[in-house]
Design an enzyme around this catalytic site. Structure first.
Site, PDB file in Angstrom:
ATOM      1  N   HIS A  42     -24.107  -7.010  26.271  1.00  0.00           N
ATOM      2  CA  HIS A  42     -23.512  -5.581  26.230  1.00  0.00           C
ATOM      3  C   HIS A  42     -23.393  -5.204  24.824  1.00  0.00           C
ATOM      4  CE1 HIS A  42     -20.742  -8.969  26.235  1.00  0.00           C
ATOM      5  NE2 HIS A  42     -19.749  -8.126  25.272  1.00  0.00           N
ATOM      6  N   CYS A  44      -7.371  -4.221   6.254  1.00  0.00           N
ATOM      7  CA  CYS A  44      -7.150  -2.919   7.008  1.00  0.00           C
ATOM      8  C   CYS A  44      -8.662  -2.274   6.659  1.00  0.00           C
ATOM      9  CB  CYS A  44      -6.324  -2.017   6.470  1.00  0.00           C
ATOM     10  SG  CYS A  44      -6.407  -0.276   6.884  1.00  0.00           S
ATOM     11  N   HIS A  97       0.738  -0.925  10.551  1.00  0.00           N
ATOM     12  CA  HIS A  97      -0.171  -0.342   9.435  1.00  0.00           C
ATOM     13  C   HIS A  97      -1.219   0.670  10.065  1.00  0.00           C
ATOM     14  CE1 HIS A  97      -2.247   0.591   5.594  1.00  0.00           C
ATOM     15  NE2 HIS A  97      -3.037   0.242   6.149  1.00  0.00           N
ATOM     16  N   GLU A 141      -2.409   4.546   9.502  1.00  0.00           N
ATOM     17  CA  GLU A 141      -3.731   4.916   9.117  1.00  0.00           C
ATOM     18  C   GLU A 141      -4.437   5.489  10.207  1.00  0.00           C
ATOM     19  OE1 GLU A 141      -4.895   4.645   6.346  1.00  0.00           O
ATOM     20  OE2 GLU A 141      -4.762   2.650   5.306  1.00  0.00           O
ATOM     21  N   CYS A 157      -7.958   0.970   4.215  1.00  0.00           N
ATOM     22  CA  CYS A 157      -7.576   1.066   3.001  1.00  0.00           C
ATOM     23  C   CYS A 157      -8.008   0.097   2.209  1.00  0.00           C
ATOM     24  CB  CYS A 157      -6.259   1.399   2.973  1.00  0.00           C
ATOM     25  SG  CYS A 157      -5.203   0.038   3.468  1.00  0.00           S
TER      26      CYS A 157
END
Lengths: 303, 303
Positions: A218, A275, A292, A296, A278
């Site tokens: 997949h 992240c 967070h 974002e 950032c």
DNA sequence: TATTCCGATAGTGAC
DNA sequence: GTCACTATCGGAATGAG
């Protein structure tokens, strides 16, 4: 997250890529199939009120494999091993896409495109090759076949376009760079004369997992955001945000590509959280990353 | 567990050992004390509706210690260090037993006897020596003083009798070996002619923790069962069911007693779980032990 | 690296 | 070895009558 779920429902209705499914959700035949003798090998959901998907389908009651069977090919035996356990659940979508009108978006000669049952981003689709010669291979092996890779890449590109269009539909109204197009749509400007909006195709990633858990090949088509209540632990996140995620564009992998190494990939899954947008690091603090990512997401969709 | 809580309330009323507390639960003065200037060093609970105990008492908002103070003795400085943090919470019971009529069972010249605020068994009392010369010492040190030890032992014995009587009151009707006495009580037989019932004193243990967390010297008087919803993790259990629990009868400890060794005692707290009654082992499976203790409790009280 | 449930483990802050 | 809260980490089962 109810919003997201509803919006994903919409995805099946927004595009012209009608699925090949032609059977309605419920038929009299299904009720007849409730008797054990009628079930045999073609399994049916035993509780009509349960929302149907490949998991309920696969786990539906079925008789144990009879002792005496007709001789089987090796290939069908391999398939037999997978059937009935969670690792093999995707086979239902491949073999019986018409049973899942709510999940299946597109069926071609080569692939079935479905919505991931546990989406890890706002948009998360799976492209399932139908070729039995390939669909139980590891992605690194399957996509060493140049001809097969070319075929799947073309289908994946189409899937990514579909995903980008759906992302635009869901998030376009929040986007600064999409505002002119959004307003033109509102004024009734015909599609061919709309100003270009935000390039949502850039927000869609296409690739595989280095160690897939589902047995059938997949390809993930997933939006960049990783905003989903289904992202519940570090491995969920890192499987899409480290080299554990292998872009389809990177195939075929070189023989010495480090991404083939098990130890390396296990380490990727256990890496500290970072992240994707950032670059801020979160150590093991998954819950903090989750909070967070919500922030974002708001900024990302506003770009 | 409401049953247990209510029964423990009863304990303050069943015996003739009236506490020295004479101030009512609430006085007009407490309301006056709500203004910061009136609080000074005698702290008051800021929320009258909160059930009062030494923790709420100690943790109630208070002004920082003023910069300029009268000169203090070393002892009172040591006490000052403890005051205001959780490790020092027991000082409130020692210095102001009258403020806790619901917790304090007995006050003598040498000790205060209280109900443990977080009981780890059906009966769980703490005996707090009042001697400032001893009450901040480690138990191994304090009970090296033979004279002090003798005094506390006598008080502990009395506390254990009180605990046994309360255990009999709560559990006597479930006990086979207590049936004759129980029925005699029912027939109105006077106390001095009752047949001997179950020896509940055997079910009471008296001792210290090798590494107490509360700074003030305290001796546990605890029933054998360990049946309490306040037993929430392995250390809770092992602190009473390994050599981490030091019977008061074992004092003074020899200089080379292994129970003085920190490493040994930390290992005790992390030991695998073992049922105190049947010896069955549970590895790290605390929840399973908890379920087992419920069964043992029923059999134990029926003895 | 399927999910889900349960539970063990770890860190923190406490007026 | 204080509690209470949050979260991380870890194993086991996994449908259905």
């Amino acid at each position: 997250m109810a919003e997201t779920a509803e919006d994903l429902e919409d995805l099946t209705r927004t595009e012209s890529v009608a699925s090949s499914a032609d059977s309605p959700e419920s038929t009299p035949k299904q009720d007849e199939a409730q008797t054990p003798t009628a079930r045999a090998n073609t399994t049916k959901p035993s509780k009509p009120e349960t929302k149907r998907n490949a998991f309920t389908e696969l786990m539906a009651p079925k008789p144990r494999a009879p002792i005496s069977q007709a001789p089987q090919s090796l290939a069908s035996k391999a398939s037999q091993v997978i059937r009935g356990v969670w690792r093999g659940a995707l086979i239902e979508y491949i073999e019986h896409p018409e049973r899942f009108p709510n999940q299946v978006l597109r069926v071609t000669a080569h692939t079935v495109l479905i919505k991931d049952a546990f989406p890890k981003s706002t948009i998360h689709l799976l492209l399932l090759p139908r070729s039995p010669a390939h669909y139980l291979l590891h992605p690194h092996t399957a996509f060493a076949d140049a001809s097969f890779l070319t075929t799947i890449r073309a289908e994946a590109a189409e899937a990514a376009r579909l995903a980008a269009a759906e992302l635009a539909r869901q998030l376009g109204s929040f986007s600064a760079s999409n505002r002119a197009r959004d307003e033109a749509v509102g004024r009734g400007v015909p599609p061919d004369r709309l100003p270009p909006g935000r390039d949502y195709a850039r927000e869609i990633r296409v690739g595989t997992h280095a160690h897939p858990s589902m047995a059938h090949l997949h390809v993930h088509i997933i939006s960049r955001d990783m905003r989903s209540e289904r992202v519940k632990h570090r491995k969920h996140y890192n499987s899409f945000n480290t080299p554990f995620f292998v872009p389809l564009a990177d195939y075929p992998l070189a023989e010495d590509d480090v991404r083939r190494e098990t130890g390396y990939q296990n380490a990727n899954l256990r890496r500290e959280l970072v992240c994707w947008r950032c670059g801020r690091t979160f150590g093991n603090r998954f819950a903090e990353l989750k909070r967070h990512l919500e922030e974002e997401f708001v900024e990302w969709r506003a770009e």
